[in-house]
Write an enzyme that holds these catalytic residues in place. Sequence first.
Site, short mmCIF file in Angstrom:
data_model
loop_
_atom_site.label_atom_id
_atom_site.label_comp_id
_atom_site.label_asym_id
_atom_site.label_seq_id
_atom_site.Cartn_x
_atom_site.Cartn_y
_atom_site.Cartn_z
N GLN A 139 0.84 -1.19 0.00
CA GLN A 139 0.00 0.00 0.00
C GLN A 139 0.89 1.25 0.00
O GLN A 139 1.15 1.83 1.04
CB GLN A 139 -0.87 -0.04 1.26
CG GLN A 139 -1.87 1.07 1.37
CD GLN A 139 -3.09 0.83 0.54
OE1 GLN A 139 -3.64 -0.26 0.53
NE2 GLN A 139 -3.53 1.85 -0.15
N PHE A 140 1.33 1.67 -1.18
CA PHE A 140 2.23 2.82 -1.27
C PHE A 140 1.58 4.10 -0.75
O PHE A 140 2.26 5.02 -0.29
CB PHE A 140 2.77 3.02 -2.69
CG PHE A 140 1.79 3.63 -3.65
CD1 PHE A 140 1.76 5.01 -3.84
CD2 PHE A 140 0.91 2.83 -4.37
CE1 PHE A 140 0.85 5.58 -4.74
CE2 PHE A 140 0.01 3.38 -5.26
CZ PHE A 140 -0.02 4.77 -5.44
N THR A 141 0.26 4.17 -0.76
CA THR A 141 -0.42 5.39 -0.33
C THR A 141 -0.28 5.64 1.18
O THR A 141 -0.61 6.73 1.64
CB THR A 141 -1.91 5.38 -0.72
OG1 THR A 141 -2.55 4.25 -0.12
CG2 THR A 141 -2.07 5.33 -2.24
#
Length: 150
Positions: free
Chosen positions: A78-80
């Site tokens: 989950q890069f966010t």
Amino acid sequence: MRTVIQRVTKASVTVNGEKISAIDSGFLILVGIENADAQDDIDWLTNKIANLRIFNDEDGIMNKSLVDVNGDIIVVSQFTLHASTKKGNRPSYIKAARPDVAIPLYEAFIATLESKLGKKVGTGEFGADMKVELLNDGPVTIMIDTKDKE
């Protein structure tokens, strides 16, 4: 590494209409990787996750770990989680590692968790458009960042 750990009674990940991971009781973990992350972050974090006592004991007190309850895990990249909202209304993801750095660390994170737990860990599909379903138990949600070890 930044994680959001959710205690669940069930969770699943679907990609292109196909369910690729599903668990009952355990953790759904969202993990964000940044360029500064390394194996020592993975080692510290996976040890913390395996031993985090957030499952109820016989008296209804959060006193048991994932290992104690033989729970399962799904890990979703989950890069966010590294979104910076300091300026303007469009988040910046400058701290999030690019795939050439993030994928090997994501895979090492999963392998280390599997080694500590002695069982397979479910995953999402790195970079895919995933549909993640969960039934949060409690709700219990814990955030852990290896750069801010509180």
